[in-house]
Design a protein around this motif. Structure first.
Motif, PDB file in Angstrom:
ATOM      1  N   ALA A 104      37.692  41.971  63.591  1.00  0.00           N
ATOM      2  CA  ALA A 104      36.682  40.920  63.782  1.00  0.00           C
ATOM      3  C   ALA A 104      35.468  41.185  62.903  1.00  0.00           C
ATOM      4  O   ALA A 104      34.824  40.244  62.423  1.00  0.00           O
ATOM      5  CB  ALA A 104      36.274  40.848  65.249  1.00  0.00           C
ATOM      6  N   GLY A 105      35.155  42.436  62.692  1.00  0.00           N
ATOM      7  CA  GLY A 105      34.025  42.792  61.845  1.00  0.00           C
ATOM      8  C   GLY A 105      34.318  42.633  60.366  1.00  0.00           C
ATOM      9  O   GLY A 105      33.419  42.742  59.538  1.00  0.00           O
ATOM     10  N   GLY A 106      35.560  42.379  60.009  1.00  0.00           N
ATOM     11  CA  GLY A 106      35.918  42.158  58.613  1.00  0.00           C
ATOM     12  C   GLY A 106      36.064  43.428  57.808  1.00  0.00           C
ATOM     13  O   GLY A 106      36.038  43.385  56.579  1.00  0.00           O
ATOM     14  N   VAL A 107      36.231  44.554  58.474  1.00  0.00           N
ATOM     15  CA  VAL A 107      36.349  45.823  57.754  1.00  0.00           C
ATOM     16  C   VAL A 107      37.594  45.827  56.879  1.00  0.00           C
ATOM     17  O   VAL A 107      37.531  46.186  55.698  1.00  0.00           O
ATOM     18  CB  VAL A 107      36.384  47.018  58.737  1.00  0.00           C
ATOM     19  N   PHE A 108      38.725  45.387  57.425  1.00  0.00           N
ATOM     20  CA  PHE A 108      39.961  45.396  56.656  1.00  0.00           C
ATOM     21  C   PHE A 108      39.898  44.382  55.513  1.00  0.00           C
ATOM     22  O   PHE A 108      40.361  44.642  54.408  1.00  0.00           O
ATOM     23  CB  PHE A 108      41.169  45.110  57.549  1.00  0.00           C
ATOM     24  N   GLN A 109      39.306  43.217  55.765  1.00  0.00           N
ATOM     25  CA  GLN A 109      39.180  42.193  54.733  1.00  0.00           C
ATOM     26  C   GLN A 109      38.299  42.684  53.589  1.00  0.00           C
ATOM     27  O   GLN A 109      38.646  42.537  52.428  1.00  0.00           O
ATOM     28  CB  GLN A 109      38.582  40.907  55.333  1.00  0.00           C
ATOM     29  N   SER A 110      37.171  43.280  53.929  1.00  0.00           N
ATOM     30  CA  SER A 110      36.278  43.769  52.876  1.00  0.00           C
ATOM     31  C   SER A 110      36.924  44.920  52.112  1.00  0.00           C
ATOM     32  O   SER A 110      36.705  45.071  50.912  1.00  0.00           O
ATOM     33  CB  SER A 110      34.936  44.202  53.460  1.00  0.00           C
ATOM     34  N   LEU A 111      37.719  45.713  52.798  1.00  0.00           N
ATOM     35  CA  LEU A 111      38.419  46.810  52.129  1.00  0.00           C
ATOM     36  C   LEU A 111      39.418  46.278  51.109  1.00  0.00           C
ATOM     37  O   LEU A 111      39.474  46.768  49.979  1.00  0.00           O
ATOM     38  CB  LEU A 111      39.123  47.695  53.164  1.00  0.00           C
ATOM     39  N   THR A 112      40.182  45.258  51.473  1.00  0.00           N
ATOM     40  CA  THR A 112      41.145  44.688  50.524  1.00  0.00           C
ATOM     41  C   THR A 112      40.427  43.987  49.377  1.00  0.00           C
ATOM     42  O   THR A 112      40.884  44.043  48.238  1.00  0.00           O
ATOM     43  CB  THR A 112      42.113  43.711  51.214  1.00  0.00           C
ATOM     44  N   SER A 117      38.793  43.976  43.690  1.00  0.00           N
ATOM     45  CA  SER A 117      37.736  43.941  42.675  1.00  0.00           C
ATOM     46  C   SER A 117      37.801  45.169  41.768  1.00  0.00           C
ATOM     47  O   SER A 117      37.568  45.070  40.568  1.00  0.00           O
ATOM     48  CB  SER A 117      36.364  43.848  43.337  1.00  0.00           C
ATOM     49  N   VAL A 118      38.142  46.325  42.333  1.00  0.00           N
ATOM     50  CA  VAL A 118      38.275  47.529  41.511  1.00  0.00           C
ATOM     51  C   VAL A 118      39.440  47.375  40.537  1.00  0.00           C
ATOM     52  O   VAL A 118      39.326  47.715  39.357  1.00  0.00           O
ATOM     53  CB  VAL A 118      38.455  48.788  42.395  1.00  0.00           C
ATOM     54  N   SER A 120      40.746  44.538  39.378  1.00  0.00           N
ATOM     55  CA  SER A 120      40.456  43.519  38.374  1.00  0.00           C
ATOM     56  C   SER A 120      39.399  44.009  37.385  1.00  0.00           C
ATOM     57  O   SER A 120      39.471  43.704  36.198  1.00  0.00           O
ATOM     58  CB  SER A 120      40.004  42.218  39.029  1.00  0.00           C
ATOM     59  N   SER A 121      38.425  44.783  37.854  1.00  0.00           N
ATOM     60  CA  SER A 121      37.408  45.290  36.924  1.00  0.00           C
ATOM     61  C   SER A 121      38.011  46.313  35.965  1.00  0.00           C
ATOM     62  O   SER A 121      37.614  46.385  34.815  1.00  0.00           O
ATOM     63  CB  SER A 121      36.232  45.902  37.687  1.00  0.00           C
ATOM     64  N   SER A 122      38.984  47.088  36.425  1.00  0.00           N
ATOM     65  CA  SER A 122      39.615  48.050  35.520  1.00  0.00           C
ATOM     66  C   SER A 122      40.432  47.317  34.463  1.00  0.00           C
ATOM     67  O   SER A 122      40.476  47.735  33.307  1.00  0.00           O
ATOM     68  CB  SER A 122      40.477  49.049  36.284  1.00  0.00           C
ATOM     69  N   ASP A 123      41.076  46.204  34.832  1.00  0.00           N
ATOM     70  CA  ASP A 123      41.808  45.401  33.859  1.00  0.00           C
ATOM     71  C   ASP A 123      40.854  44.777  32.853  1.00  0.00           C
ATOM     72  O   ASP A 123      41.117  44.761  31.661  1.00  0.00           O
ATOM     73  CB  ASP A 123      42.619  44.301  34.552  1.00  0.00           C
ATOM     74  N   LYS A 124      39.741  44.244  33.342  1.00  0.00           N
ATOM     75  CA  LYS A 124      38.766  43.615  32.456  1.00  0.00           C
ATOM     76  C   LYS A 124      38.171  44.628  31.494  1.00  0.00           C
ATOM     77  O   LYS A 124      37.955  44.327  30.331  1.00  0.00           O
ATOM     78  CB  LYS A 124      37.647  42.961  33.274  1.00  0.00           C
ATOM     79  N   LYS A 125      37.886  45.817  31.976  1.00  0.00           N
ATOM     80  CA  LYS A 125      37.316  46.837  31.103  1.00  0.00           C
ATOM     81  C   LYS A 125      38.290  47.197  29.996  1.00  0.00           C
ATOM     82  O   LYS A 125      37.894  47.371  28.856  1.00  0.00           O
ATOM     83  CB  LYS A 125      36.936  48.087  31.908  1.00  0.00           C
ATOM     84  N   THR A 126      39.554  47.286  30.295  1.00  0.00           N
ATOM     85  CA  THR A 126      40.557  47.611  29.286  1.00  0.00           C
ATOM     86  C   THR A 126      40.642  46.491  28.258  1.00  0.00           C
ATOM     87  O   THR A 126      40.654  46.733  27.056  1.00  0.00           O
ATOM     88  CB  THR A 126      41.932  47.842  29.938  1.00  0.00           C
ATOM     89  N   GLN A 127      40.675  45.261  28.698  1.00  0.00           N
ATOM     90  CA  GLN A 127      40.735  44.130  27.787  1.00  0.00           C
ATOM     91  C   GLN A 127      39.452  44.034  26.973  1.00  0.00           C
ATOM     92  O   GLN A 127      39.485  43.831  25.775  1.00  0.00           O
ATOM     93  CB  GLN A 127      40.950  42.840  28.573  1.00  0.00           C
ATOM     94  N   SER A 128      38.331  44.178  27.612  1.00  0.00           N
ATOM     95  CA  SER A 128      37.071  44.029  26.913  1.00  0.00           C
ATOM     96  C   SER A 128      36.864  45.161  25.905  1.00  0.00           C
ATOM     97  O   SER A 128      36.272  44.953  24.853  1.00  0.00           O
ATOM     98  CB  SER A 128      35.903  43.968  27.896  1.00  0.00           C
TER      99      SER A 128
END
Length: 155
Positions: A104-112, A117-118, A120-128
């Protein structure tokens, strides 16, 4: 509510306290990490003591105690099984309550979302990084070409 001592948690686990106090203890577990750790220690101690009761020595001792109390051995074991089942059920309900609270607190949702985001950011850094290298190379080549053209014009 003040913190609950280990002895009080042992009494709770052994079902030796009133029902109203049990509810108060359970509600306190939801908000106090210190008491939760003490509760877990008491639960481990209780499990260890149950393991010790499983030895062959415990059977005759329990038989003699039940005879002194006037009950049968089967009734004594049945009572202990019911008490153990209530304790297990109570522990399961506490764990389920924590799970629901975390969901209910969204802990699992925020974790996923964080993991996504980690990734996708690693993919973007490699492409960039690759794109930046290519862009810098072309920019460098363009400046060399411009200098060569300007050099021919100035001569």
């Amino acid at each position: 509510m003040n913190h609950v001592s280990k002895a009080q948690w042992v009494a709770y686990l052994e079902d030796e306290i009133p029902e109203a106090l049990k509810i108060e203890y359970e509600n306190h577990l939801y908000s106090c990490d210190k008491c939760l750790s003490v509760y877990m220690e008491a639960m481990e101690k209780e499990e260890t003591s149950l393991d010790i009761e499983g030895f062959d020595i415990a059977g005759p001792v329990m038989d003699s105690i039940s005879r002194l109390k006037g009950g049968s051995v089967e009734e004594s074991w049945q009572h202990r099984k019911e008490k153990s089942l209530r304790t297990i059920t109570r522990h399961y309900l506490i764990a389920a309550g924590f799970t629901i609270l975390l969901m209910a607190g969204g802990v699992f949702q925020s974790l996923t979302e964080y993991v996504d985001s980690v990734e996708s950011s690693s993919d973007k850094k490699t492409q960039s990084l690759t794109e930046d290298l290519i862009d810098k190379t072309f920019t460098w080549m363009d400046t060399i070409e411009k200098k060569n053209k300007e050099g021919f014009r100035n001569e």
